[in-house]
Design a protein around this motif. Structure first.
Motif: not given
Length: 298
Positions: A192-201
């Motif tokens: 979930e952390a990686e998914s959120l980071h990618r969404r922010v980018c």
């Protein structure tokens, strides 16, 4: 840490511009003494002078005296305006920030909760100022290792801002990033952390462009996530992290110049990661060589 509401009472023209902090401090002390004697302790100009000096002392890392002055401002604003006035709530928040910096987490938490309760009574739970207080409290709870409650407040800030401000608003993206950083430190939450980071980018890039400072900051955070959590075990993640670090450095160099602190930080991260990947490659080659040497070939 979010510090968006820190020192919100400070008039912009009073913020420190003098390169000599000692001279600035004397000037602000003289101004405070003058206001106190002419106007009294509860006059708005006196309270402003208290806050301005407290801010300078905070930035000068004279935290004990800064704390004392923010307590003075809080008492004055409470007497003058009452508990739920904007000026009082700002003073509560300012004092909470200083106490957190001093690692006085229990009292800081109480003040953050007090500020949040006041904002909710004054403006409602979904107002942007209330959601800022939610975010501040979440950060404090994270620092205090109260993980379940911290996550709840991080999510509340993110979802509330998404509804009130929109999914691409900088405050929404900051909350999303804060949640991603929190989850990246929890066991079993890396997906979930990686998914959120990618969404922010993706949202920064779409809404502001690939060279916007917010986009470059989000790229840097994703690169750091891949660096720390994925790259050693996954060569493809290592390659992606290298590309992201390079993009961050080149983008900041183009926008900010080679000597800007953010550019230099990106260069440091890229150089450090390059050295790490070279070390991992050497370690893997040594391990493979040892395994081949241990084979019994007839």
């Amino acid at each position: 840490l979010s510090m968006a509401t820190l020192f919100q009472q400070q008039p912009k023209q009073h913020l420190v511009k003098c390169p000599d902090l000692a001279i600035a401090e004397k000037r602000y002390r003289d101004n405070l003494d003058d206001c106190s004697h002419r106007l009294g302790g509860d006059h708005p100009d006196t309270i402003s002078a208290v806050n301005t000096l407290a801010l300078l002392l905070f930035r000068s890392r004279k935290l004990e005296e800064s704390e004392h002055l923010y307590r003075r401002a809080l008492l004055a604003n409470t007497r003058r305006h009452g508990e739920d006035h904007q000026e009082t709530l700002a003073s509560i928040n300012n004092l909470a920030v200083v106490l957190k910096k001093e690692h006085k987490l229990e009292e800081s938490e109480k003040l953050y909760r007090r500020a949040l309760a006041g904002q909710e009574r004054r403006l409602g739970p979904q107002h942007p100022d209330s959601l800022e207080s939610v975010s501040n409290l979440a950060t404090l709870l994270k620092k205090s290792r109260k993980k379940k409650e911290a996550e709840r407040f991080f999510r509340r800030a993110m979802l509330g801002r998404d509804i009130q401000l929109g999914g691409n608003h900088p405050d929404t993206l900051t909350s999303m990033s804060n949640l991603a950083l929190f989850l990246s430190e929890q066991n079993g939450r890396l997906g979930e952390a990686e998914s959120l980071h990618r969404r922010v980018c993706a949202r920064w890039s779409k809404s502001r462009g690939i060279d916007h400072p917010g986009t470059l900051a989000a790229i840097t955070q994703l690169a750091q996530f891949l660096d720390v959590k994925r790259a050693k075990a996954d060569p493809e993640c290592a390659q992606e992290a290298t590309r992201l670090y390079t993009r961050s450095y080149e983008g900041r160099k183009e926008k900010l110049g080679a000597d800007h602190p953010s550019t230099q930080f990106s260069y440091y991260l890229l150089d450090r990661f390059t050295q790490k990947t070279a070390r991992w490659t050497a370690e893997n080659n040594n391990t493979l060589g040892s395994q081949l040497n241990n084979l019994n070939i007839f």
